[in-house]
Design a protein around this motif. Structure first.
Motif, PDB file in Angstrom:
ATOM      1  N   TYR A  28      18.456 -25.589 -21.298  1.00  0.00           N
ATOM      2  CA  TYR A  28      17.140 -25.774 -20.674  1.00  0.00           C
ATOM      3  C   TYR A  28      16.062 -25.642 -21.722  1.00  0.00           C
ATOM      4  CZ  TYR A  28      12.896 -24.277 -18.201  1.00  0.00           C
ATOM      5  OH  TYR A  28      11.604 -24.141 -17.765  1.00  0.00           O
ATOM      6  N   ARG A  29      15.210 -26.670 -21.828  1.00  0.00           N
ATOM      7  CA  ARG A  29      14.082 -26.660 -22.759  1.00  0.00           C
ATOM      8  C   ARG A  29      12.791 -26.873 -21.975  1.00  0.00           C
ATOM      9  NH1 ARG A  29      18.112 -29.414 -25.767  1.00  0.00           N
ATOM     10  NH2 ARG A  29      18.602 -28.373 -27.746  1.00  0.00           N
ATOM     11  N   PRO A  30      11.985 -25.829 -21.821  1.00  0.00           N
ATOM     12  CA  PRO A  30      10.738 -25.989 -21.070  1.00  0.00           C
ATOM     13  C   PRO A  30       9.830 -27.036 -21.723  1.00  0.00           C
ATOM     14  CG  PRO A  30      11.243 -23.679 -21.459  1.00  0.00           C
ATOM     15  CD  PRO A  30      12.174 -24.459 -22.316  1.00  0.00           C
ATOM     16  N   LYS A  31       9.123 -27.779 -20.908  1.00  0.00           N
ATOM     17  CA  LYS A  31       8.210 -28.788 -21.449  1.00  0.00           C
ATOM     18  C   LYS A  31       6.865 -28.161 -21.751  1.00  0.00           C
ATOM     19  CE  LYS A  31      10.374 -32.598 -18.913  1.00  0.00           C
ATOM     20  NZ  LYS A  31      10.167 -33.698 -17.935  1.00  0.00           N
TER      21      LYS A  31
ATOM     22  N   SER B 161      14.225 -22.596 -25.979  1.00  0.00           N
ATOM     23  CA  SER B 161      15.371 -23.130 -25.232  1.00  0.00           C
ATOM     24  C   SER B 161      16.174 -21.974 -24.652  1.00  0.00           C
ATOM     25  CB  SER B 161      16.268 -23.998 -26.122  1.00  0.00           C
ATOM     26  OG  SER B 161      16.875 -23.210 -27.125  1.00  0.00           O
TER      27      SER B 161
ATOM     28  N   LYS C 231       7.177 -17.382 -26.017  1.00  0.00           N
ATOM     29  CA  LYS C 231       7.387 -18.751 -25.566  1.00  0.00           C
ATOM     30  C   LYS C 231       8.870 -19.093 -25.670  1.00  0.00           C
ATOM     31  CE  LYS C 231       6.258 -23.560 -26.733  1.00  0.00           C
ATOM     32  NZ  LYS C 231       5.545 -24.446 -27.697  1.00  0.00           N
TER      33      LYS C 231
END
Length: 314
Positions: free
Chosen positions: A311-314, A255, A252
């Protein structure tokens, strides 16, 4: 008998000719060379510390058993137009280190480094680029090369600063969470989630690298080559009772940090020359010297200004 004598004579002539091609040079006739101080330091307003490596080179015709030596007793100073600081030696890491709070690096300023040791003194200067370039967009996808081999592929875009010569380097790293086996025994195991930071690799791109110049490209949009990151794969193991298990990482992304370094010319030329030197084994590439801007020595003192996109995936 005559034939044998003729053959032996021909062999003797051949061996004598081969030996004549080898010229023995006395050590006293070899060029006299000495080791030189080698300095490497790259400064940036964003870095929390200034790190300086000081070593000495091995003479070309010196003792082949001699290795490059770390210089621990040098006097290293950094200065700008109004300040000067002596950088202490960190014996734990064999480097000269000072904190940003003690000597901050400011964009747009020019800095000087002086290193003195054993009667030898070397100096250099560099200027920190005034502007930072922030990545404007990126492309991220996933490649599956086999059942257990997954690779992230990344491209970064940014706008060139118009009206001035610029040199760029792109970097990226990923903070990743994934599972590993723990407590293996008795036919049982546990999975533990861990987090680590991985650097995106730009070295596998054929024909391009992550160093670019805006020569003839002023004011245009730049695109990086494709960077890659191979994700952790499944871990298979056997327990003491002979049972076999496979733990899948279930990776996962926490960031992803992308950086564009707006570098000075010294930084760009030094790293490009290192890349060329690494290709020296290629018979179709001419040998090249490694760039240096250290007066009286070797190495590089250079600067860069970093723009960052996270970038931080939601």
């Amino acid at each position: 008998m005559k034939i044998s004598i003729v053959i032996a004579f021909i062999l003797w002539i051949s061996l004598s000719a081969c030996e004549s091609l080898v010229t023995q040079i006395d050590d006293a006739d070899l060029p006299k060379t000495e080791s030189r101080l080698t300095v490497q330091a790259f400064i940036s307003p964003e870095n929390p510390r200034i790190i300086i490596a000081v070593t000495q080179s091995r003479p070309l015709f010196g003792d082949p058993n001699t290795t490059e030596g770390i210089i621990r007793n040098a006097v290293v100073t950094l200065s700008d137009a109004s300040r000067e600081v002596t950088v202490p030696f960190d014996s734990t890491n064999d480097l000269y280190v000072t904190d940003k709070a003690r000597f901050p690096v400011v964009a747009g300023r020019t800095y000087k480094i002086t290193v003195t040791q054993g009667g030898r003194t070397v100096t250099s200067t560099c200027s920190v680029p005034a502007k930072a370039v922030v990545p404007m967009s990126f492309e991220l996808d996933t490649a599956y090369t086999s059942f257990s081999d997954t690779t992230l592929r990344l491209k970064v875009k940014w706008n060139d600063i118009p009206g001035e010569r610029n040199y760029y380097r792109v970097r990226a790293f990923v903070d990743l969470e994934y599972s590993i086996p723990e407590g293996v025994g008795g036919g049982k195991y546990n999975e533990r989630r861990v987090r680590n930071r991985f650097n995106v690799n730009w070295e596998e791109t054929i024909g391009r690298d992550n160093f670019q110049s805006d020569a003839n490209l002023d004011g245009t949009v730049f695109t990086s080559p494709t960077g890659t990151l191979r994700l952790p794969g499944p871990t298979g193991f056997a327990t003491s009772d002979g049972s076999y298990f496979t733990v899948y990482p279930k990776s996962k992304i926490i960031s992803m940090t992308m950086e564009v370094l707006n570098t000075d010319e010294n930084y760009f030329r030094y790293h490009k020359s290192l890349d060329n030197a690494r290709n020296a084994d290629n018979p179709f590439v001419e040998p090249s010297l490694v760039f240096t801007n250290i007066e009286g020595g070797l190495g590089c003192f250079a600067a860069y200004h970093t723009g960052q996109l996270i970038y931080r995936p939601k």
